[in-house]
Design a protein around this motif. Structure first.
Motif, PDB file in Angstrom:
ATOM      1  N   ALA A 103       0.858  -1.188   0.000  1.00 30.02           N
ATOM      2  CA  ALA A 103       0.000   0.000   0.000  1.00 30.02           C
ATOM      3  C   ALA A 103       0.889   1.231   0.000  1.00 30.02           C
ATOM      4  O   ALA A 103       1.687   1.425   0.918  1.00 30.02           O
ATOM      5  CB  ALA A 103      -0.905  -0.003   1.231  1.00 30.02           C
ATOM      6  N   TRP A 104       0.754   2.070  -1.011  1.00 27.72           N
ATOM      7  CA  TRP A 104       1.673   3.181  -1.214  1.00 27.72           C
ATOM      8  C   TRP A 104       1.142   4.454  -0.571  1.00 27.72           C
ATOM      9  O   TRP A 104       0.420   5.225  -1.186  1.00 27.72           O
ATOM     10  CB  TRP A 104       1.901   3.402  -2.704  1.00 27.72           C
ATOM     11  N   ARG A 105       1.520   4.654   0.689  1.00 29.03           N
ATOM     12  CA  ARG A 105       1.142   5.883   1.376  1.00 29.03           C
ATOM     13  C   ARG A 105       2.353   6.818   1.418  1.00 29.03           C
ATOM     14  O   ARG A 105       3.111   6.876   2.373  1.00 29.03           O
ATOM     15  CB  ARG A 105       0.629   5.564   2.790  1.00 29.03           C
ATOM     16  N   PHE A 106       2.563   7.517   0.290  1.00 31.13           N
ATOM     17  CA  PHE A 106       3.708   8.418   0.169  1.00 31.13           C
ATOM     18  C   PHE A 106       3.383   9.768   0.796  1.00 31.13           C
ATOM     19  O   PHE A 106       2.375  10.395   0.448  1.00 31.13           O
ATOM     20  CB  PHE A 106       4.081   8.621  -1.302  1.00 31.13           C
ATOM     21  N   ILE A 107       4.242  10.232   1.693  1.00 29.75           N
ATOM     22  CA  ILE A 107       4.082  11.567   2.272  1.00 29.75           C
ATOM     23  C   ILE A 107       5.329  12.415   2.016  1.00 29.75           C
ATOM     24  O   ILE A 107       5.651  13.325   2.771  1.00 29.75           O
ATOM     25  CB  ILE A 107       3.759  11.499   3.776  1.00 29.75           C
ATOM     26  N   ASN A 108       6.024  12.105   0.938  1.00 29.92           N
ATOM     27  CA  ASN A 108       7.187  12.888   0.520  1.00 29.92           C
ATOM     28  C   ASN A 108       7.306  12.783  -0.997  1.00 29.92           C
ATOM     29  O   ASN A 108       7.551  11.681  -1.507  1.00 29.92           O
ATOM     30  CB  ASN A 108       8.455  12.340   1.178  1.00 29.92           C
ATOM     31  N   PRO A 109       7.127  13.899  -1.732  1.00 28.82           N
ATOM     32  CA  PRO A 109       6.889  15.265  -1.285  1.00 28.82           C
ATOM     33  C   PRO A 109       5.423  15.507  -0.943  1.00 28.82           C
ATOM     34  O   PRO A 109       4.599  14.666  -1.268  1.00 28.82           O
ATOM     35  CB  PRO A 109       7.308  16.092  -2.525  1.00 28.82           C
ATOM     36  N   PRO A 110       5.135  16.716  -0.346  1.00 26.53           N
ATOM     37  CA  PRO A 110       6.042  17.791   0.044  1.00 26.53           C
ATOM     38  C   PRO A 110       7.036  17.327   1.118  1.00 26.53           C
ATOM     39  O   PRO A 110       6.679  16.541   1.991  1.00 26.53           O
ATOM     40  CB  PRO A 110       5.097  18.873   0.599  1.00 26.53           C
ATOM     41  N   THR A 111       8.242  17.832   1.046  1.00 25.25           N
ATOM     42  CA  THR A 111       9.300  17.380   1.951  1.00 25.25           C
ATOM     43  C   THR A 111       9.051  17.772   3.394  1.00 25.25           C
ATOM     44  O   THR A 111       9.676  17.210   4.300  1.00 25.25           O
ATOM     45  CB  THR A 111      10.662  17.946   1.503  1.00 25.25           C
ATOM     46  N   ALA A 112       8.136  18.722   3.628  1.00 23.23           N
ATOM     47  CA  ALA A 112       7.822  19.108   5.005  1.00 23.23           C
ATOM     48  C   ALA A 112       6.938  18.072   5.684  1.00 23.23           C
ATOM     49  O   ALA A 112       6.955  17.952   6.914  1.00 23.23           O
ATOM     50  CB  ALA A 112       7.126  20.479   5.026  1.00 23.23           C
ATOM     51  N   TRP A 113       6.176  17.323   4.928  1.00 21.32           N
ATOM     52  CA  TRP A 113       5.218  16.387   5.527  1.00 21.32           C
ATOM     53  C   TRP A 113       5.867  15.347   6.446  1.00 21.32           C
ATOM     54  O   TRP A 113       5.404  15.157   7.573  1.00 21.32           O
ATOM     55  CB  TRP A 113       4.405  15.698   4.437  1.00 21.32           C
ATOM     56  N   PRO A 114       6.901  14.621   6.007  1.00 19.56           N
ATOM     57  CA  PRO A 114       7.455  13.595   6.905  1.00 19.56           C
ATOM     58  C   PRO A 114       8.130  14.171   8.150  1.00 19.56           C
ATOM     59  O   PRO A 114       8.497  13.407   9.045  1.00 19.56           O
ATOM     60  CB  PRO A 114       8.467  12.856   6.020  1.00 19.56           C
ATOM     61  N   ARG A 115       8.251  15.500   8.255  1.00 20.01           N
ATOM     62  CA  ARG A 115       8.780  16.109   9.470  1.00 20.01           C
ATOM     63  C   ARG A 115       7.696  16.247  10.542  1.00 20.01           C
ATOM     64  O   ARG A 115       7.996  16.549  11.694  1.00 20.01           O
ATOM     65  CB  ARG A 115       9.408  17.466   9.145  1.00 20.01           C
ATOM     66  N   GLY A 116       6.448  16.030  10.130  1.00 19.80           N
ATOM     67  CA  GLY A 116       5.366  15.989  11.095  1.00 19.80           C
ATOM     68  C   GLY A 116       5.263  14.609  11.719  1.00 19.80           C
ATOM     69  O   GLY A 116       6.202  13.804  11.661  1.00 19.80           O
ATOM     70  N   VAL A 117       4.099  14.290  12.310  1.00 22.74           N
ATOM     71  CA  VAL A 117       3.915  12.971  12.920  1.00 22.74           C
ATOM     72  C   VAL A 117       2.678  12.307  12.328  1.00 22.74           C
ATOM     73  O   VAL A 117       1.669  12.960  12.047  1.00 22.74           O
ATOM     74  CB  VAL A 117       3.792  13.041  14.458  1.00 22.74           C
ATOM     75  N   VAL A 118       2.766  11.010  12.141  1.00 23.71           N
ATOM     76  CA  VAL A 118       1.638  10.200  11.704  1.00 23.71           C
ATOM     77  C   VAL A 118       1.141   9.411  12.902  1.00 23.71           C
ATOM     78  O   VAL A 118       1.925   8.743  13.587  1.00 23.71           O
ATOM     79  CB  VAL A 118       2.048   9.247  10.565  1.00 23.71           C
ATOM     80  N   VAL A 119      -0.158   9.496  13.155  1.00 23.27           N
ATOM     81  CA  VAL A 119      -0.729   8.815  14.316  1.00 23.27           C
ATOM     82  C   VAL A 119      -1.875   7.900  13.878  1.00 23.27           C
ATOM     83  O   VAL A 119      -2.509   8.104  12.833  1.00 23.27           O
ATOM     84  CB  VAL A 119      -1.247   9.821  15.366  1.00 23.27           C
ATOM     85  N   ASN A 120      -2.144   6.907  14.711  1.00 26.23           N
ATOM     86  CA  ASN A 120      -3.242   5.977  14.461  1.00 26.23           C
ATOM     87  C   ASN A 120      -4.510   6.447  15.176  1.00 26.23           C
ATOM     88  O   ASN A 120      -4.559   7.573  15.704  1.00 26.23           O
ATOM     89  CB  ASN A 120      -2.853   4.563  14.899  1.00 26.23           C
ATOM     90  N   GLN A 121      -5.507   5.598  15.244  1.00 23.14           N
ATOM     91  CA  GLN A 121      -6.775   5.977  15.857  1.00 23.14           C
ATOM     92  C   GLN A 121      -6.671   6.121  17.369  1.00 23.14           C
ATOM     93  O   GLN A 121      -7.586   6.641  18.007  1.00 23.14           O
ATOM     94  CB  GLN A 121      -7.853   4.942  15.504  1.00 23.14           C
ATOM     95  N   GLN A 122      -5.552   5.671  17.933  1.00 22.48           N
ATOM     96  CA  GLN A 122      -5.312   5.862  19.372  1.00 22.48           C
ATOM     97  C   GLN A 122      -4.486   7.112  19.655  1.00 22.48           C
ATOM     98  O   GLN A 122      -4.114   7.370  20.796  1.00 22.48           O
ATOM     99  CB  GLN A 122      -4.593   4.632  19.957  1.00 22.48           C
ATOM    100  N   GLY A 123      -4.191   7.879  18.600  1.00 19.86           N
ATOM    101  CA  GLY A 123      -3.418   9.102  18.775  1.00 19.86           C
ATOM    102  C   GLY A 123      -1.940   8.860  18.980  1.00 19.86           C
ATOM    103  O   GLY A 123      -1.223   9.746  19.458  1.00 19.86           O
ATOM    104  N   GLN A 124      -1.452   7.684  18.589  1.00 25.91           N
ATOM    105  CA  GLN A 124      -0.062   7.308  18.821  1.00 25.91           C
ATOM    106  C   GLN A 124       0.678   7.101  17.501  1.00 25.91           C
ATOM    107  O   GLN A 124       0.095   6.666  16.510  1.00 25.91           O
ATOM    108  CB  GLN A 124      -0.002   6.020  19.650  1.00 25.91           C
ATOM    109  N   ARG A 125       1.965   7.410  17.507  1.00 24.38           N
ATOM    110  CA  ARG A 125       2.796   7.111  16.351  1.00 24.38           C
ATOM    111  C   ARG A 125       3.002   5.608  16.252  1.00 24.38           C
ATOM    112  O   ARG A 125       3.071   4.908  17.261  1.00 24.38           O
ATOM    113  CB  ARG A 125       4.163   7.794  16.479  1.00 24.38           C
ATOM    114  N   PHE A 126       3.118   5.100  15.019  1.00 19.67           N
ATOM    115  CA  PHE A 126       3.307   3.665  14.826  1.00 19.67           C
ATOM    116  C   PHE A 126       4.375   3.349  13.799  1.00 19.67           C
ATOM    117  O   PHE A 126       4.710   2.180  13.588  1.00 19.67           O
ATOM    118  CB  PHE A 126       1.986   3.010  14.409  1.00 19.67           C
ATOM    119  N   CYS A 127       4.924   4.372  13.136  1.00 14.90           N
ATOM    120  CA  CYS A 127       5.922   4.130  12.097  1.00 14.90           C
ATOM    121  C   CYS A 127       6.767   5.381  11.913  1.00 14.90           C
ATOM    122  O   CYS A 127       6.259   6.505  12.009  1.00 14.90           O
ATOM    123  CB  CYS A 127       5.235   3.774  10.779  1.00 14.90           C
ATOM    124  N   ASN A 128       8.039   5.193  11.664  1.00 20.01           N
ATOM    125  CA  ASN A 128       8.935   6.290  11.339  1.00 20.01           C
ATOM    126  C   ASN A 128       8.450   6.960  10.051  1.00 20.01           C
ATOM    127  O   ASN A 128       8.396   6.325   8.998  1.00 20.01           O
ATOM    128  CB  ASN A 128      10.355   5.743  11.169  1.00 20.01           C
TER     129      ASN A 128
END
Length: 561
Positions: free
Chosen positions: A339-364
């Protein structure tokens, strides 16, 4: 008599019948004969056909549509390394060992270490072969990390090579070699070269021709196939061609309309196609792609990937896999998808945080988009949000409006940021999107504190890929797999189990089915555990050449079948 249509698959999937046994093939009235029959004409099928022909075999290709398959829909990136001249020209050192050490982390146990080493050690020869056909590549002095490079950039970091956890095991090097072509036609150009070579070698291609069952001889050996062909030049053939070209054009923007066109084309195939019995004296190579366009198979084997966007071509309906199964072939890793969930570009996006439905990060957030996408789909129910603050959002908007990105990167990104839920506080943002407020605030607060202090990131993100999120308001971008505004393209990775030495299809006992080979996404291969850009095309070429070479070398003679 035509096989019965499968009414449960209205998106264009054709049925596969039980094999036809012909115990005395020498006395049978065949419509045509050859040494090697290749089923499917994409990168894997083209490589198989050309290699079989180069090894002295009389070859035929059966192609249900015009040819190209998922290859012409791809970005035309081939994963090559070990010290290519384009890597050296860009100032990067690479070795087969470094390539192996990186891919071992991505490929897991999809193939043996011996096969993965052969893939890596043969990379330079693969490049030389492609260039001998007329495929062109180029270098770049500062290879970027992006989901797909802009025009003029044909070498780039196409995986997670630079992420700290991967770089600790293997010295990073850019290995994404994009075929030189204008616009986004690199995949189309790669196939065009293969097609020209097939034509120049005089290999007949039977288009608008599907294989609906295999033919077996003495001892169950595969000795040919039953083909159903729309008469060349007929009104039905021309209408089918027009319908399928329209379906492929409409797929990304109006998939329901595309499916209706596919269903109409399938009706033509079921009513107008004529049967042909073709003998393949040395073997049949199945190279028809994966099964993402077969909703029934996805539901059965990889249901987590149903909400995501189907990526590929209509022919990726599992037909080759089903043909192999019809004669006892075993399948493996069918639950695997990319599953291709690309968040680069924009290059600023991966500097944010990705969270799940529990509000927690799960992947770099720095890793390759398919790794993020699979973590989201398989581990988080396909749901995730990208959290940005005002500062990162404005950087990303300026990049999206700069004109330096592809339209499929800039347009969705801009509109997502324009209409994203926002709030002055993380608590209010969490309430808007239905996440636990305390968990989201704790996640972002810790991330920001670590970014300010220089403490090691909890998920090992590199320091230069971090930014503190402390400039309200805050924004939440829905990057879930079922997003309509930000589609998550998906392919399947599992397929027929094959003997890695030659690509022969194996049965449930691990024994080869004589006369049957598989390649590309119809088979388990190098890319069947995890995907990085260029790895599937490279594996299609690698496994296609292997199957073509070994099928052509089969000593079995027609009278012994």
């Amino acid at each position: 008599m035509a096989p019965s249509p499968d009414v449960r698959t209205p998106d264009g999937v054709l049925p596969v019948d039980a094999p036809l046994a012909i115990p005395q093939p020498d006395s049978f009235d065949w419509d045509d004969q050859c040494d090697v029959l290749v089923v499917g004409f994409g990168a894997a099928g083209g490589a198989a056909a050309l290699t079989a022909r180069a090894n002295g075999a009389d070859v035929r290709i059966a192609e249900r549509f015009d040819g190209g398959g998922a290859t012409i829909k791809s970005g035309g990136v081939v994963y090559l390394g070990g010290g290519t001249r384009y890597q050296r020209e860009a100032g990067y050192e690479d070795t087969p060992e470094a390539m192996f050490n990186y891919l071992r982390q991505e490929c897991g146990d999809a193939v043996s270490e011996d096969t993965l080493r052969a893939f890596c050690e043969g990379s330079l020869e693969m490049l030389a072969w492609l260039e001998s056909l007329g495929v062109q590549f180029s270098s770049h002095p500062a290879p970027p990390k992006t989901s797909y490079p802009p025009n003029g950039t044909y070498l780039y970091y196409s995986g997670s090579e630079t992420a700290p956890t991967f770089a600790a095991e293997a010295k990073p090097a850019p290995r994404g070699h994009r075929v030189k072509a204008p616009g986004i036609d690199s995949g189309r150009e790669l196939f065009a070269v293969l097609r020209r070579q097939v034509d120049q070698q005089g290999i007949p291609v039977m288009r608008q021709t599907s294989v609906r069952r295999l033919i077996t001889g003495v001892g169950g050996r595969i000795i040919g196939a039953e083909l159903w062909q729309l008469p060349p030049g007929s009104a039905a053939q021309l209408k089918h061609q027009k319908l399928m070209r329209s379906a492929e054009k409409w797929h990304n923007v109006a998939p329901a309309k595309a499916d209706r066109l596919r269903a109409e084309a399938r009706a033509l195939e079921l009513t107008e196609a004529k049967p042909l019995r073709l003998r393949a004296r040395r073997g049949v190579v199945l190279a028809t792609g994966g099964f993402i366009f077969n909703r029934q198979m996805v539901t059965e084997h990889a249901p987590n990937y149903l909400p995501a966007m189907r990526l590929g071509a209509t022919g990726c309906d599992g037909s080759g896999i089903r043909l192999g199964q019809s004669v006892g072939g075993a399948v493996q890793r069918m639950e695997k998808g990319s599953a291709w969930r690309f968040i680069n570009p924009p290059t600023a996006w991966p500097r944010g945080v990705v969270v799940n439905q529990q509000g927690q990060r799960f992947c770099n957030e720095q890793v390759y988009g398919a790794r993020l996408g699979v973590a989201m789909v398989d581990g988080q129910g396909g749901k995730a949000w990208l959290i940005l603050d005002k500062a990162l959002r404005w950087k990303a908007i300026r990049e999206a409006l700069s004109g330096k990105l592809w339209f499929f990167q800039s347009v969705p990104a801009f509109f997502m940021m324009l209409f994203a839920p926002r709030a002055r506080t993380l608590t209010a943002l969490a309430e808007k999107i239905g996440l636990p407020a305390a968990a989201l605030e704790q996640t972002v607060t810790r991330y920001t504190a670590d970014a300010h202090s220089g403490a090691t990131d909890a998920l090992q993100k590199a320091d230069d890929m971090r930014a503190p999120l402390d400039t309200p308001p805050y924004y939440a971008l829905n990057i879930s797999a079922d997003s309509r505004s930000f589609p998550c393209p998906t392919i399947t990775l599992g397929g027929l189990r094959v003997r890695e030495a030659d690509g022969a299809v194996l049965d449930g006992r691990g024994q080869p089915l004589p006369g049957l080979y598989a390649a590309g996404r119809a088979a388990v291969g190098v890319a069947s555990n995890g995907y990085v850009s260029g790895l599937s095309l490279a594996d299609c070429l690698f496994s296609g050449r292997r199957a073509g070479r070994c099928a052509a070398a089969t000593e079995h003679q027609a009278h012994a079948a």
